[in-house]
Design an enzyme around this catalytic site. Structure first.
Site, PDB file in Angstrom:
ATOM      1  N   LYS A   1       0.861  -1.188   0.000  1.00 24.10           N
ATOM      2  CA  LYS A   1       0.000   0.000   0.000  1.00 24.10           C
ATOM      3  C   LYS A   1       0.892   1.231   0.000  1.00 24.10           C
ATOM      4  O   LYS A   1       1.844   1.305   0.778  1.00 24.10           O
ATOM      5  CB  LYS A   1      -0.892  -0.052   1.245  1.00 24.10           C
ATOM      6  N   ASP A  46      -3.426   4.837  -0.319  1.00 26.11           N
ATOM      7  CA  ASP A  46      -4.177   5.390   0.812  1.00 26.11           C
ATOM      8  C   ASP A  46      -3.923   6.897   0.857  1.00 26.11           C
ATOM      9  O   ASP A  46      -2.784   7.343   1.029  1.00 26.11           O
ATOM     10  CB  ASP A  46      -3.698   4.726   2.118  1.00 26.11           C
ATOM     11  N   ASP A 105     -11.661   3.906   5.560  1.00 27.31           N
ATOM     12  CA  ASP A 105     -10.918   3.744   6.812  1.00 27.31           C
ATOM     13  C   ASP A 105     -11.507   4.738   7.817  1.00 27.31           C
ATOM     14  O   ASP A 105     -12.426   4.402   8.576  1.00 27.31           O
ATOM     15  CB  ASP A 105      -9.411   3.984   6.530  1.00 27.31           C
ATOM     16  N   LYS A 123     -10.051  -1.117  11.879  1.00 25.39           N
ATOM     17  CA  LYS A 123      -9.021  -0.856  12.878  1.00 25.39           C
ATOM     18  C   LYS A 123      -9.688  -0.970  14.235  1.00 25.39           C
ATOM     19  O   LYS A 123     -10.696  -0.291  14.485  1.00 25.39           O
ATOM     20  CB  LYS A 123      -8.423   0.547  12.694  1.00 25.39           C
ATOM     21  N   GLY A 180      -3.626  -0.820  10.332  1.00 26.65           N
ATOM     22  CA  GLY A 180      -2.636  -0.649  11.396  1.00 26.65           C
ATOM     23  C   GLY A 180      -2.497   0.812  11.766  1.00 26.65           C
ATOM     24  O   GLY A 180      -2.870   1.706  11.001  1.00 26.65           O
TER      25      GLY A 180
END
Ligand code: OSB
Ligand code: MG
Length: 377
Positions: A161, A188, A238, A262, A290
């Protein structure tokens, strides 16, 4: 399980290398750890907030305040039959998911130990190993990025990523794709664009990306739905998803085709499982994100990644990518085929290096349950 003792501590850990995202550069981590004793057994949790309110509205200091003044007083001395019940005393605390997750997840670890099972098993996971990817920070040049990619692919990681932001996007992705035509590749943006950038973002379609993560504003589901109609590349949300209701809304409105879970962002294992289940019901794959965690947060991420609908490689990678020395034993290691073996021992399945944690600790605070004394009349 009676919650007998809670210890909150702040540890300072320095990442091996600075990590750059569209919202800034991180190297010195200020991490809150929670140790919770229930029925005599200790569990550990990690608060995954950043140091500044740049990823979401929480920070290390807001989490310290919320745990100290609200979460710990609300749960100390309480008896619950499962960590899922911790949501009840915490229902009056709005937001602050990462603060709540740090405490809840410590109880999950204790519960798994009390029941004599691995945390993954307690959560309902069955995978014996989990597939891993890496998240690479923004670099100076496309050439230096490609060099780093080569290193990570040689180590076995299954997906790369790339962090992007305006001015550091198309050239980087183009060279990455030219050099590695078959690699599972995603990007991202951490909310660095808005809907007026749709034509620009559309140019990413030609690179056959697995997904584009959180391109638009952190709290904006509706605009992502409009963007997803324009893009062929799947959007993964996200920042936008902090609970199962948001996940359902995002999926039903077509704002994403993938969700990254997450544990901190959604408020702990119980909520993570609800988000997971909503996605599964709608045929939306998930993966574990993460937050540059220490070994404790990483161990929780591994357990969560064993759930059945976690089908894409996560941002869960080896301890040694982040730290000279991690705070758990053994450290998290990744196999040459890009997987982490799920521990089979009870609880988190890793041992916290207490002396080392003490050395890293800058402040700590404890709450002890009052003994209930039988009063004679
Ligand atoms: O958006 O996934 C993100 C790190 C800090 C804040 C946000 C994010 C990230 C990462 C790093 O991508 C993932 C990791 O390696 O822990
Ligand atoms: Mg992200």
């Amino acid at each position: 399980m009676k919650i007998e003792l809670i210890t909150l501590r702040e540890v300072h850990m320095r990442l091996k290398a600075p990590f750059e995202t569209s919202f800034g550069v991180t190297q010195e981590r200020r991490i809150l750890l929670v140790e919770l004793i229930a029925d005599g057994v200790g569990g550990w949790g990690e608060v995954t907030s950043m140091e500044s309110p740049s990823f979401n509205s929480e920070t290390t200091d807001t989490a310290w305040h919320i745990i100290s003044d609200y979460v710990a007083p609300a749960v100390i001395g309480k008896s619950v039959t499962s960590a899922t019940e911790l949501a009840t005393p915490l229902v009056g605390i709005r937001g602050h998911e990462m603060a709540k997750a740090g405490v809840e997840n410590a109880l999950w670890d204790a519960e798994a130990q009390l029941k004599g099972v691995p945390l993954a098993t307690l959560l309902g996971g069955s995978r014996e190993e989990v597939p891993c990817g890496v998240s690479l920070g923004i670099r100076e040049t496309p050439e230096s990025l490609v060099k780093k990619m080569e290193e990570e692919l040689n180590a076995g990681y299954q997906r790369i990523k790339l962090k992007i932001k305006p001015g550091k996007d198309l050239d980087f992705v183009a060279l990455a794709r030219t050099e590695f035509p078959d690699t599972l590749l995603s990007v991202d943006a951490n909310s660095a664009y808005d809907l007026s950038d749709a034509d620009h973002l559309k140019k990413l379609d030609e690179f056959r990306l697995l997904m584009i993560e959180q391109p638009l504003q952190w709290d904006e589901i509706h605009a992502h739905a409009k963007l997803q109609k324009i893009l062929d590349t799947p959007i993964c949300l996200d920042e936008c998803i902090t609970n199962a209701r948001h996940a359902k809304a995002a999926i039903e409105t077509g704002a994403c085709r993938i969700i990254n879970i997450k544990l901190g962002r959604v408020g702990g294992h119980a909520s993570a499982r609800q988000v997971h289940d909503v996605c599964r019901q709608h045929g939306v794959p998930v993966w574990c994100g993460g937050m540059l965690e220490s070994g404790i947060g990483r161990a929780h991420n591994i357990a969560m990644s064993t759930l059945p609908n976690v089908t894409l490689p996560g941002d869960v990678s080896a301890s040694q990518r982040y730290w000279e020395e991690d705070i758990i034993e053994p450290e998290v290691e990744v196999s040459p085929r890009g997987t982490i073996a799920v521990p089979r021992t009870q609880g988190l399945g890793f041992t916290v290096k207490r002396t080392y944690v003490e050395r890293l600790t800058r402040r700590s605070r404890s709450w002890k349950a009052k003994h209930s004394v039988a009063v004679q009349v």
